[in-house]
Each structure stands twice: as structure tokens, then as C-alpha cells.
Design an enzyme around this catalytic site. Structure first.
Site, short mmCIF file in Angstrom:
data_model
loop_
_atom_site.label_atom_id
_atom_site.label_comp_id
_atom_site.label_asym_id
_atom_site.label_seq_id
_atom_site.Cartn_x
_atom_site.Cartn_y
_atom_site.Cartn_z
N ILE A 144 -8.90 20.10 -41.57
CA ILE A 144 -9.64 19.39 -40.49
C ILE A 144 -8.79 19.08 -39.23
CG2 ILE A 144 -10.91 17.31 -40.49
CD1 ILE A 144 -12.41 19.35 -42.31
N GLY A 173 -12.70 11.84 -47.61
CA GLY A 173 -12.02 11.52 -48.79
C GLY A 173 -11.72 10.52 -49.04
N SER A 221 -18.01 13.13 -45.52
CA SER A 221 -17.63 14.52 -46.06
C SER A 221 -18.72 15.53 -45.18
CB SER A 221 -17.58 14.51 -47.49
OG SER A 221 -18.91 14.65 -47.71
N CYS A 222 -18.42 16.73 -45.43
CA CYS A 222 -19.04 17.90 -44.95
C CYS A 222 -20.41 17.90 -45.47
CB CYS A 222 -18.34 19.19 -44.96
SG CYS A 222 -17.60 19.13 -46.95
N ARG A 244 -18.22 25.02 -52.34
CA ARG A 244 -17.18 26.07 -52.39
C ARG A 244 -16.16 25.50 -53.52
NH1 ARG A 244 -14.37 22.39 -51.27
NH2 ARG A 244 -13.04 21.80 -49.25
N GLY A 282 -24.85 11.51 -52.51
CA GLY A 282 -26.37 10.74 -52.13
C GLY A 282 -25.87 9.43 -52.06
N HIS A 294 -20.76 25.67 -48.29
CA HIS A 294 -21.62 25.09 -49.24
C HIS A 294 -22.96 25.31 -49.07
CE1 HIS A 294 -18.29 22.24 -49.82
NE2 HIS A 294 -18.36 21.81 -48.89
N1 LIG Z 1 -11.60 20.65 -45.97
C1 LIG Z 1 -12.93 20.54 -46.22
O1 LIG Z 1 -13.80 21.29 -46.14
C2 LIG Z 1 -13.20 19.26 -45.65
C3 LIG Z 1 -14.39 18.61 -45.11
C4 LIG Z 1 -14.68 17.55 -44.55
C5 LIG Z 1 -13.81 16.41 -44.87
N2 LIG Z 1 -12.60 16.77 -45.60
C6 LIG Z 1 -11.59 15.53 -45.66
O2 LIG Z 1 -10.62 15.60 -44.51
C7 LIG Z 1 -9.18 15.09 -44.97
C8 LIG Z 1 -8.37 16.26 -44.96
O3 LIG Z 1 -8.93 17.39 -45.84
P1 LIG Z 1 -8.22 18.81 -45.39
O4 LIG Z 1 -9.23 19.63 -46.18
O5 LIG Z 1 -7.99 19.00 -43.97
O6 LIG Z 1 -6.63 18.58 -45.96
P2 LIG Z 1 -5.64 19.79 -45.92
O7 LIG Z 1 -4.76 19.37 -47.15
O8 LIG Z 1 -5.96 20.97 -45.42
O9 LIG Z 1 -4.58 18.96 -44.73
C9 LIG Z 1 -4.02 17.58 -44.80
C10 LIG Z 1 -2.90 17.60 -44.29
O10 LIG Z 1 -2.11 16.19 -44.05
C11 LIG Z 1 -0.68 16.50 -44.38
N3 LIG Z 1 -0.11 15.38 -44.92
C12 LIG Z 1 -0.07 14.93 -46.31
N4 LIG Z 1 0.32 13.99 -46.56
C13 LIG Z 1 0.75 13.33 -45.21
C14 LIG Z 1 1.20 12.33 -44.86
N5 LIG Z 1 1.45 11.05 -45.32
N6 LIG Z 1 1.04 11.91 -43.43
C15 LIG Z 1 0.77 12.96 -42.60
N7 LIG Z 1 0.33 14.05 -42.99
C16 LIG Z 1 0.02 14.54 -44.28
C17 LIG Z 1 -0.65 17.90 -44.93
O11 LIG Z 1 0.72 18.47 -44.76
C18 LIG Z 1 -1.63 18.69 -44.47
O12 LIG Z 1 -1.13 19.65 -43.26
C19 LIG Z 1 -9.67 14.40 -46.45
O13 LIG Z 1 -10.19 13.28 -46.64
C20 LIG Z 1 -10.99 15.40 -46.86
O14 LIG Z 1 -11.75 14.87 -47.85
C21 LIG Z 1 -12.30 18.00 -45.75
#
Ligand SMILES: NC(=O)c1ccc[n+]([C@@H]2O[C@H](COP(=O)([O-])OP(=O)(O)OC[C@H]3O[C@@H](n4cnc5c(N)ncnc54)[C@H](O)[C@@H]3O)[C@@H](O)[C@H]2O)c1
Length: 354
Positions: free
Chosen positions: A15, A113, A142-143, A171, A198, A223
Site C-alpha cells: 500500500i 489492518g 480495508s479493500c 485472495r 460487515g 477479491h
Molecule cells: N495488501 C493489501 O491488499 C491491503 C489492502 C488494503 C489495506 N491493507 C492494509 O494496509 C496496511 C499495510 O499493508 P501492506 O499489505 O501494504 O503490508 P506490507 O507488508 O506490504 O508493507 C508493510 C511495510 O511496512 C514496513 N514496516 C514494518 N514494520 C515497520 C515499522 N515499525 N515502521 C515502519 N515500517 C515498517 C515493512 O517493511 C513493509 O515495507 C495494513 O494495515 C493492511 O491491513 C492492505
């Protein structure tokens, strides 16, 4: 606040890297830097793209410098020059970071998250932009929840929504981590009903009568949602489609065009030249959608990696208070990202206004 809103992205993952690019595409925003704790190709890419890279923790500063990364400083240095931080760290880390952001007087956007009560406000631009205006923090949901709220808000705005029941096929894992994560050749239902999406949608709009069930599939991209909706009155397919298409960030796709599955939309986005093949829109199958009296049945696909990106951009403007009107922020964001209502423009359809 300065002329351009100064934005930091903390957590440059799936993200975060997309939010960073989207911020760089906004004339009214400046990406002052990104921050992370890793040293591998993911953050090296930011260096290659010319984005200032910071370390999110003192220990990360040591390891990142040891690995040869040109670290510009630590996160607290960056926060001193930031108006809004978009926290894209893994689930639960954002909640821990919020106090740090508040200490620096920086407004903060967390991701789906995190729990709703961490910020006390959950954001989907179409539904509740106004209530985020000037707040110090919000959470972009979330997505799956974003897609749910976006589509149900469209039906609600048209006076058509009574109640909605959805089945969400998620997914397994994101493509970049499919070498070490995910499931294969199975489907795993979530252990309780409703699944969290929901109630999460109700954290944005408490009036939504919505129940979801969910399962994890063994694919890595997108999804798929299946909805049964009780309408407030008998309606028609055309009326429902008009209501959905009136809402920005919902686009129609058709089996008749050969778009028959998740992989079709993934390929289509790549062919259209979208960055990373991203689809910011909810893609509703126009020729599957069915209305029987006051019952509506439809299915759509959601690009989990991309759908929340425009919402994050709108959330920045809402917290910064730079644009009061939701529609204006949505318009600016969508123009900058090339968001569409129809991905294919067959001349006869355009001529017929369809
Ligand atoms: N992946 C998805 O499809 C998606 C969709 C919507 C929302 N989200 C939400 O977005 C958020 C991030 O998800 P993501 O999929 O991008 O995760 P990701 O694991 O791809 O990216 C997280 C990043 O944060 C870094 N990180 C870890 N600990 C850290 C810290 N203490 N300080 C700074 N950086 C740190 C990691 O190294 C990584 O680069 C979550 O809350 C997730 O639920 C994800």
C-alpha cells in the site's frame, strides 16, 4: 499549512509504495519522504526512484546504513517537516505509531489492518469525507470494506437499498510474497458470521444493514464479491446500473467483451497501461447483474492492492482541511489517477450513451 500539503509515507510496502506514487501525482501535495525498516529491493526501489528514504526506528537506521542505503535521517526528523503521515505499516504497528505522530503534531492516516477505535473514525470518501475534515486521525478501511461501502452507498444514495448480504472470496496473499505465504488448491471459509467486513462497513456508515461471509481462495490477485440485496422497492436492471454508475470509482465490465474472470481485469489494467496494473475502481459485471422484483444480485472484483489508494489521497485532503467538498477532492484524485467508469470505449456504446 503551506501551499502544498507535506506528506510522509511510513511503511513502503504494497500500500505504501502506491500511496507514495499517488501523492507524487497530486499538484497540491508534496511527498517529503518515505520511511521503513527494511533494506532489500523494496526500499532500494524508492532510492532508485529518487524518493528520500528514512529509517523508522533507531535500529533500522543502523541496519539500513550498514547495508549501504543512503538514509536521509530518522522518522522523527521527517515528521518535523510533515503535515500528514500515511501509515502503511503492517496491521497493529500503525496503532503503536499513532502516539508518536500525535507527539509531533502530525495528522495521521492509518490503514484497514487497525481497529476502528484506534482513531475513532473510519473513512470511505463517498460516504463520510465531511466528518473527517480537520480531524487529527482517521483509518482508511480495508479493500473489501471500501468496495462494500462504495457500492452500497451508491444504492443508498439512489434510495434503493434496504439490506445487503454478501459473500466475499478473498485472495490468499499478495503477489510479492507468494514465495513464502499463501494457500494452494483449497478454499478456507472464515470461522464466524458475520465476517469482519460487515461490521467494518458499519463503522463508516452505521445505518447500513449489511452481513458478510468470507473465504480465502488460493489465488494471489483480487477479491470477488457476490451480493444479494433487498431493494427498498421493485426496480429494474437499468435503474440499478444507473445508480451504481452515478458513483465515481465504480466501473462496469462485460462478459460480452471477454472480461470473464479476475485474470481478465488484471490483464485489462496492464493493457491500459495502469501503473503496476492497478485497478482503483470496483469492476461490476454489467451483464451478470440481475434484478428480480425487489431483489438485486450482482458480482464484482476488487483489486485489493489498489482500491484504497484514491481513498488515502482524499483522506489526506480531508485531514489537512485543504478541500472542504468531497466531490471536488474525489474529482481531483480521480483525474490524477485516470480513474474511469468504463474501461473500454466501443464507439457504438459511447454514441448510445451506455
Ligand atoms: N495488501 C493489501 O491488499 C491491503 C489492502 C488494503 C489495506 N491493507 C492494509 O494496509 C496496511 C499495510 O499493508 P501492506 O499489505 O501494504 O503490508 P506490507 O507488508 O506490504 O508493507 C508493510 C511495510 O511496512 C514496513 N514496516 C514494518 N514494520 C515497520 C515499522 N515499525 N515502521 C515502519 N515500517 C515498517 C515493512 O517493511 C513493509 O515495507 C495494513 O494495515 C493492511 O491491513 C492492505
Amino acid at each position: 499549512m503551506p501551499e502544498k500539503t507535506r506528506v510522509t509515507v511510513n511503511g513502503y510496502g504494497v500500500i505504501g509504495k502506491r500511496v507514495a506514487d499517488a501523492v507524487r501525482a497530486q499538484p497540491d501535495m508534496e511527498l517529503v519522504g518515505v520511511s521503513d525498516v527494511i533494506s532489500d529491493y523494496r526500499i532500494q526501489t524508492a532510492v532508485t526512484l529518487g524518493i528520500p528514504v528514512y529509517a523508522s526506528t533507531p535500529s533500522a537506521a543502523v541496519s539500513m546504513r550498514e547495508s549501504g542505503l543512503p538514509v536521509a535521517g530518522e522518522l522523527h526528523d521527517l515528521l518535523d517537516r510533515t503535515d500528514v503521515v500515511v501509515d502503511c505499516t503492517p496491521a497493529k504497528v500503525g496503532a503503536e505509531n499513532l502516539a508518536h505522530y500525535r507527539d509531533h503534531g502530525v495528522k495521521a492516516i492509518l490503514q484497514g489492518g487497525e481497529r476502528h477505535d484506534v482513531t475513532g473514525h473510519s473513512f470511505v470518501a463517498h460516504a463520510n469525507y465531511a466528518t473527517a475534515l480537520g480531524r487529527d486521525a482517521t483509518r482508511v478501511v480495508s479493500c473489501n470494506t471500501t468496495a462494500t461501502v462504495r457500492t452500497l452507498t451508491a444504492l443508498k444514495a439512489a434510495g434503493l437499498l434496504a439490506k445487503a448480504r454478501g459473500v466475499l472470496l478473498r485472495r490468499a496473499t499478495d503477489p510479492w510474497e507468494s514465495d513464502h505465504s499463501g494457500i494452494m488448491n483449497t478454499i478456507v471459509p472464515e470461522g464466524s458470521i458475520p465476517s469482519h467486513q460487515g461490521p467494518d462497513a458499519q463503522s463508516v456508515d452505521p445505518d447500513l444493514d449489511v452481513v458478510t461471509m468470507a473465504a480465502k481462495g488460493s489465488h494471489t490477485q483480487n477479491h470477488m464479491h457476490f451480493w444479494t440485496v433487498e431493494l427498498s422497492r421493485p426496480s429494474t436492471r437499468d435503474e440499478v446500473l444507473e445508480a451504481l454508475m452515478a458513483m465515481p470509482r465504480i466501473a462496469r465490465v462485460r462478459r460480452a467483451d471477454g472480461v470473464v474472470a479476475l485474470n481478465s481485469t488484471v490483464e485489462l489494467m496492464r493493457d491500459l497501461g495502469r501503473p503496476r496494473g492497478d485497478m482503483y475502481e470496483v469492476a461490476v459485471w454489467e451483464d451478470i447483474l440481475t434484478v428480480q422484483g425487489n431483489e438485486l444480485f450482482y458480482t464484482y472484483t476488487v483489486d485489493n492492492q489498489a482500491i484504497v489508494i484514491p481513498e488515502n489521497i482524499d483522506a489526506i485532503r480531508a485531514l489537512a482541511g485543504t478541500v472542504a467538498d468531497a466531490a471536488e477532492s474525489i474529482r481531483r484524485t480521480d483525474e490524477s489517477l485516470g480513474v474511469r467508469r468504463d474501461f473500454l470505449s466501443a464507439p457504438e456504446r459511447a454514441a448510445a450513451g451506455r
